[in-house]
Design a protein around this motif. Sequence first.
Motif, short mmCIF file in Angstrom:
data_model
loop_
_atom_site.label_atom_id
_atom_site.label_comp_id
_atom_site.label_asym_id
_atom_site.label_seq_id
_atom_site.Cartn_x
_atom_site.Cartn_y
_atom_site.Cartn_z
N MET A 1 0.84 -1.19 0.00
CA MET A 1 0.00 0.00 0.00
C MET A 1 0.89 1.25 0.00
SD MET A 1 -3.27 -0.87 0.16
CE MET A 1 -4.01 0.65 0.65
N PRO A 2 0.60 2.16 -0.91
CA PRO A 2 1.36 3.41 -0.91
C PRO A 2 0.96 4.28 0.28
CG PRO A 2 -0.24 3.38 -2.71
CD PRO A 2 -0.32 2.07 -2.03
N THR A 3 1.92 4.98 0.78
CA THR A 3 1.66 5.87 1.91
C THR A 3 1.12 7.19 1.39
OG1 THR A 3 3.87 6.82 1.85
CG2 THR A 3 3.58 4.83 3.17
N GLY A 4 0.67 8.02 2.32
CA GLY A 4 0.12 9.33 1.96
C GLY A 4 1.17 10.22 1.31
N ILE A 5 2.41 10.10 1.74
CA ILE A 5 3.48 10.93 1.18
C ILE A 5 3.75 10.51 -0.26
CG2 ILE A 5 5.94 11.47 1.35
CD1 ILE A 5 5.61 11.35 4.39
N GLU A 6 3.72 9.20 -0.55
CA GLU A 6 3.93 8.72 -1.90
C GLU A 6 2.82 9.20 -2.83
OE1 GLU A 6 4.14 4.56 -1.19
OE2 GLU A 6 6.32 4.56 -1.03
N ILE A 7 1.58 9.13 -2.34
CA ILE A 7 0.44 9.58 -3.14
C ILE A 7 0.53 11.08 -3.40
CG2 ILE A 7 -2.06 9.88 -3.14
CD1 ILE A 7 -2.23 7.19 -1.67
N ALA A 8 0.90 11.84 -2.38
CA ALA A 8 1.06 13.29 -2.55
C ALA A 8 2.18 13.58 -3.55
CB ALA A 8 1.36 13.94 -1.21
N GLY A 9 3.25 12.85 -3.49
CA GLY A 9 4.36 13.04 -4.43
C GLY A 9 3.94 12.75 -5.86
N LEU A 10 3.21 11.65 -6.05
CA LEU A 10 2.72 11.32 -7.39
C LEU A 10 1.76 12.38 -7.92
CD1 LEU A 10 2.13 7.46 -7.13
CD2 LEU A 10 3.84 8.65 -8.51
N THR A 11 0.93 12.87 -7.03
CA THR A 11 -0.02 13.92 -7.41
C THR A 11 0.72 15.17 -7.85
OG1 THR A 11 -1.64 13.05 -5.85
CG2 THR A 11 -1.98 15.29 -6.64
N LEU A 12 1.75 15.55 -7.11
CA LEU A 12 2.52 16.74 -7.46
C LEU A 12 3.30 16.56 -8.76
CD1 LEU A 12 3.84 17.81 -3.95
CD2 LEU A 12 2.10 18.95 -5.34
N VAL A 13 3.65 15.33 -9.09
CA VAL A 13 4.36 15.06 -10.35
C VAL A 13 3.38 15.02 -11.51
CG1 VAL A 13 5.65 13.31 -11.61
CG2 VAL A 13 6.29 13.87 -9.27
N ILE A 14 2.24 14.40 -11.32
CA ILE A 14 1.28 14.21 -12.41
C ILE A 14 0.49 15.47 -12.72
CG2 ILE A 14 -0.81 12.94 -13.05
CD1 ILE A 14 0.36 10.53 -11.61
N PHE A 15 0.18 16.29 -11.74
CA PHE A 15 -0.66 17.47 -11.93
C PHE A 15 -0.10 18.42 -13.00
CE2 PHE A 15 -2.12 21.76 -10.78
CZ PHE A 15 -3.47 21.57 -10.97
N PRO A 16 1.17 18.81 -12.97
CA PRO A 16 1.68 19.70 -14.03
C PRO A 16 1.63 19.07 -15.42
CG PRO A 16 3.22 19.64 -12.19
CD PRO A 16 2.18 18.59 -11.93
N ILE A 17 1.80 17.75 -15.50
CA ILE A 17 1.72 17.07 -16.78
C ILE A 17 0.30 17.14 -17.33
CG2 ILE A 17 1.94 14.82 -17.92
CD1 ILE A 17 4.20 14.22 -15.89
N VAL A 18 -0.68 16.93 -16.48
CA VAL A 18 -2.08 17.00 -16.90
C VAL A 18 -2.42 18.42 -17.34
CG1 VAL A 18 -4.46 16.81 -16.08
CG2 VAL A 18 -2.81 15.05 -15.48
N VAL A 19 -1.96 19.41 -16.60
CA VAL A 19 -2.23 20.81 -16.96
C VAL A 19 -1.62 21.13 -18.31
CG1 VAL A 19 -1.73 23.21 -16.33
CG2 VAL A 19 -2.51 21.61 -14.59
N GLN A 20 -0.39 20.68 -18.55
CA GLN A 20 0.28 20.93 -19.83
C GLN A 20 -0.45 20.23 -20.97
OE1 GLN A 20 2.72 23.11 -20.03
NE2 GLN A 20 2.85 22.92 -22.23
N CYS A 21 -0.91 19.02 -20.74
CA CYS A 21 -1.67 18.29 -21.77
C CYS A 21 -2.96 19.04 -22.11
CB CYS A 21 -2.00 16.88 -21.30
SG CYS A 21 -0.58 15.78 -21.25
N LEU A 22 -3.65 19.54 -21.12
CA LEU A 22 -4.87 20.31 -21.37
C LEU A 22 -4.56 21.58 -22.15
CD1 LEU A 22 -6.75 19.92 -17.97
CD2 LEU A 22 -7.38 18.95 -20.18
N ARG A 23 -3.46 22.23 -21.83
CA ARG A 23 -3.07 23.45 -22.53
C ARG A 23 -2.80 23.14 -24.01
NH1 ARG A 23 1.31 25.91 -19.39
NH2 ARG A 23 -0.42 26.55 -18.07
N PHE A 24 -2.06 22.06 -24.30
CA PHE A 24 -1.80 21.67 -25.68
C PHE A 24 -3.09 21.32 -26.41
CE2 PHE A 24 2.72 20.30 -24.47
CZ PHE A 24 3.25 21.49 -24.92
N TYR A 25 -4.00 20.64 -25.72
CA TYR A 25 -5.27 20.27 -26.32
C TYR A 25 -6.07 21.51 -26.70
CZ TYR A 25 -10.01 18.49 -26.71
OH TYR A 25 -11.27 18.21 -27.16
N LEU A 26 -6.15 22.49 -25.80
CA LEU A 26 -6.90 23.71 -26.08
C LEU A 26 -6.26 24.52 -27.21
CD1 LEU A 26 -7.85 24.81 -22.46
CD2 LEU A 26 -9.33 23.79 -24.20
#
Length: 66
Positions: A1-26
């Motif tokens: 099971m991933p810990t809360g810190i691991e989940i938070a780290g993944l979220t912080l890594v994935i969030f900018p990628i998702v934002v950039q993908c949305l920007r390219f899409y728009l």
Amino acid sequence: MPTGIEIAGLTLVIFPIVVQCLRFYLEGCQKIKEASQYRGTLKRLYRKFGMGKVKFENTCGRDGIG
């Protein structure tokens, strides 16, 4: 099971990628929209040049130039 810190780290890594993908899409959607409007703009310009040509020819013919 991933810990809360691991989940938070993944979220912080994935969030900018998702934002950039949305920007390219728009940006891509905007380019497609502009390209679809290009044909209508070109038709209007062609029609205006055609009307200008006819007016010029009529003016030249009326003045005895052509």
